[in-house]
Design a protein around this motif. Structure first.
Motif, short mmCIF file in Angstrom:
data_model
loop_
_atom_site.label_atom_id
_atom_site.label_comp_id
_atom_site.label_asym_id
_atom_site.label_seq_id
_atom_site.Cartn_x
_atom_site.Cartn_y
_atom_site.Cartn_z
N ALA A 126 15.97 76.12 83.02
CA ALA A 126 16.07 75.01 82.06
C ALA A 126 16.74 73.85 82.77
N ALA A 127 16.13 72.67 82.72
CA ALA A 127 16.75 71.46 83.27
C ALA A 127 17.26 70.65 82.09
N LEU A 128 18.57 70.40 82.06
CA LEU A 128 19.15 69.68 80.92
C LEU A 128 19.73 68.35 81.35
N SER A 129 19.31 67.29 80.67
CA SER A 129 19.87 65.96 80.95
C SER A 129 20.07 65.24 79.62
N ILE A 130 20.87 65.84 78.77
CA ILE A 130 21.12 65.29 77.43
C ILE A 130 22.59 64.86 77.37
N ASN A 155 12.16 71.53 80.29
CA ASN A 155 12.95 70.32 80.51
C ASN A 155 13.47 69.79 79.19
N ILE A 156 14.78 69.65 79.14
CA ILE A 156 15.43 69.18 77.90
C ILE A 156 16.16 67.88 78.26
N GLN A 159 8.07 69.99 78.26
CA GLN A 159 9.06 68.99 77.87
C GLN A 159 9.44 69.24 76.41
N MET A 160 10.71 69.44 76.15
CA MET A 160 11.12 69.63 74.77
C MET A 160 11.37 68.29 74.09
N ASP A 161 11.10 68.24 72.79
CA ASP A 161 11.41 67.05 72.01
C ASP A 161 12.82 67.26 71.45
N TRP A 162 13.81 67.07 72.32
CA TRP A 162 15.19 67.37 71.92
C TRP A 162 15.81 66.22 71.12
N TYR A 181 2.09 69.16 74.09
CA TYR A 181 2.92 69.64 72.99
C TYR A 181 4.39 69.57 73.39
N ARG A 182 5.21 69.06 72.51
CA ARG A 182 6.65 68.96 72.77
C ARG A 182 7.41 69.76 71.73
N PRO A 183 7.75 71.00 72.05
CA PRO A 183 8.44 71.81 71.04
C PRO A 183 9.83 71.26 70.73
N ARG A 184 10.24 71.48 69.47
CA ARG A 184 11.57 71.02 69.04
C ARG A 184 12.63 72.08 69.31
N TYR A 233 15.42 58.65 67.57
CA TYR A 233 16.24 59.06 68.72
C TYR A 233 15.59 58.60 70.02
#
Lengths: 59, 511
Positions: B119-123, A16-17, A35-38, B101-104, B12
């Motif tokens: 992949a779910a994207l909501s950016i 999840n991004i 959960q990514m730290d985007w 853990y939240r990978p960058r 952010y």
């Protein structure tokens, strides 16, 4: 029509991004999710992002 | 009025989180504006557009958070700014405690979940195509919730996904279900035998909720993005999704929902589906195709009911109302109070608004789609970009409808209104108590502005949704709001209130 191996045949496992609430909902449904730290790339500077991408392509 | 600007450097925050906090703080009487944005170029333009730019805000960069509060006094502007910052830091502190853990980077995320397949994207939209492309490169299917993705990017991403046999759902994909798991704004529904493909989020929600109400469930529901059936995109994901559902052993009937597709896409879809063993029920909102490849339906409810009949081996006979006696009683009680008066529709769901516009215009003549048109009847999609700049979608934050209602009352635009038609879309991600929000605004308008119009609400949801649909309906009932579970029935009922001449026909068809 050729037969496909697709997402529909497997349990979903999600990266999840963005919105954290999507991760929370999936976790509640016992779906594996990371959960990514985007953060915006290149400090959010779109011109710099485009420049970095073109350099990456050349490389 | 006092204005306070605060810049939080190098922090952010997601825009939906910021908008939620801002809209919560703005509810206080002495606070007239709370703006919280990352200092991106687009957000600086937006602040300038709404006249909130300050000398301090101009200095903020894309990684800095801008908080601007306008309040009755300097003390309140300052204390509300501090409240905003605490609410945000509390959220972040909570995240740290979760120990997850939240990978960058995507590579790091895949290190932790190597067999990830979606992949779910909501950016923010301006970055979404770039990230989605990286996901496809790594072999991930994509659910793209983000909007504002360029058409050219959509086409190239979908082509790339197809070459790799991956699903690309979106952009602006609000809802999907894969193997019974809901993504995005999803209602909690049964799993079952009906597969859906939708170029519309709330349209899909209305259909899956109706299937659930009729006792059937969904195998998969694939969102393809609102532009997929345009000639530019050429139905790239719709055709792929149709093939996947045709091959899927769990799917016995397919429902296809979209705005009217372009003529060349229709040809391609017909050529493909004519070879299918799985029947395809279509709902193309207002478009009737000459061929008979699809089982064509006119409304979302009809699409759901037709599919349910099909899986059970029956033919569906559409009726304008499922409970005609209830409608007769309601009409008798209401009489001709709203006859000849304006209908004002304020929707949070775009496809629901479009369907109501189509049904109402058949009986009432022209129905305007935006406040600027000013002519007679009006049905507005409050989720349209022009109403949501810098604000959360009205399904998340229905306060925008309250504000529009108050504004219409203040400008005298509700004086000649006979019926107000609204929707409440429940499910994960949506506001947790939209009925209360609506009732409070209606009661205020009835008391202070002598609002006398009939209020009709369509409620889209299921008993398992977090909002508790029964409780939502009771709150509306208690406030004298007429509730429908079907959008088309609500629109037909409203047409009959405003134009009694169409009552006889509808009631004859219903009985």
């Amino acid at each position: 029509m050729k037969p496909y191996q697709s997402l529909l045949q497997k349990p979903i496992r999600v990266i999840n991004i963005g919105l954290e609430s999507f991760s929370e909902d999936l976790r509640k449904a016992e779906i594996p999710v990371i959960q990514m730290d985007w953060r915006p790339p290149a400090g959010g500077d779109l011109r710099l992002v485009a420049l970095l991408d073109s350099l990456a392509e050349e490389a | 009025m006092a204005r306070n600007t605060h810049i939080l450097k190098s922090s952010y925050f997601d825009s939906v989180v910021l908008m939620r906090v801002a809209s919560q703080l703005k509810k206080q009487d002495d606070i007239s504006e709370v703006a919280m944005f990352m200092g991106t170029e687009g957000n600086h333009d937006l602040l300038a557009q709404v006249g909130l730019t300050t000398v301090k805000s101009r200095a903020a960069g894309p990684q800095d958070l801008i908080v601007i509060v306008v309040a009755d006094s300097e003390e309140r502007a300052e204390s509300t700014t501090q409240d905003a910052l605490s609410m945000l830091t509390d959220r972040n502190a909570g995240q740290d405690n979760e120990l997850d853990y939240r990978p960058r980077t995507l590579d790091a995320a895949l290190g932790f979940l190597p067999d990830a397949n979606l992949a779910a994207l909501s950016i923010p939209g301006e970055f979404a195509a770039r990230e989605a492309s990286k996901c496809i490169d790594k072999g991930l299917n994509v659910f793209l919730f983000s909007d504002n993705v360029a058409l050219a990017d959509e086409i190239s991403l979908k082509k790339k996904a197809r070459r790799k046999n991956l699903l690309f759902m979106g952009p602006d994909c609000g809802t999907a279900y894969i193997n019974g798991v809901g993504l995005g704004f999803a209602n909690i529904i049964k799993s079952g035998r009906i597969g859906c493909i939708a170029a519309s989020g709330t349209g899909l929600q209305a259909v899956v909720c109706e299937l659930d109400r009729l006792g059937e469930g969904v195998s998969h529901a694939i969102g393809v993005g609102g532009r997929d059936l345009s000639s530019e995109v050429g139905g790239l994901m719709t055709t792929y999704s149709l093939e996947l559902l045709e091959q899927d052993p769990a799917t016995e009937v397919i429902i296809l929902l979209s705005k009217p597709p372009s003529a060349d896409v229709v040809k391609a879809l017909e050529a493909l589906c004519s070879e299918f063993s799985t029947p395809v029920v279509s709902c193309f909102q207002g478009a009737e195709l000459p061929g008979n490849t699809f089982i064509q339906t006119a409304t979302l409810d009809e699409a759901a009911a037709t599919a349910v009949c099909r899986v059970n081996g029956r033919e569906h006979v559409p009726v304008p109302f499922n409970l005609p006696d209830r409608i007769s009683d309601l009409l008798e009680e209401r009489g001709n109070k709203a006859a000849g008066k304006r209908v004002v529709g304020l929707f949070t769901g775009g496809t629901l608004a479009k369907e109501a516009q189509l049904l109402l215009s058949k009986e009432l003549g022209p129905v305007a789609k935006s406040f600027e048109e000013h002519a007679g009847h009006i049905v507005v999609d409050l989720g349209d970009d022009q109403y949501t700049i810098g604000r959360p979608h009205p399904m998340i934050s229905p306060e925008i409808r309250t504000e529009q209602l108050i504004e219409l009352a203040e400008t005298g635009d509700l004086a000649d209104c006979g019926v107000v038609l609204v929707d409440l879309v429940l499910g994960k991600g949506s506001h947790l108590d939209p009925a209360q929000e609506l009732v409070e605004s209606i009661e205020t308008l009835r008391k202070r502005r002598q609002l006398s119009a009939e209020i009709v609400a369509v409620v889209i949801g299921t008993p398992e949704d977090p909002q508790d649909i029964a409780a939502q309906i009771s709150v509306l009932d208690a406030a004298g709001i007429t509730v429908f579970r079907s959008n088309s029935e609500a629109a037909r009922y409203v047409a009959m209130l405003a134009a009694p001449a169409c009552r006889e026909n509808y009631m004859k068809e219903a009985s």
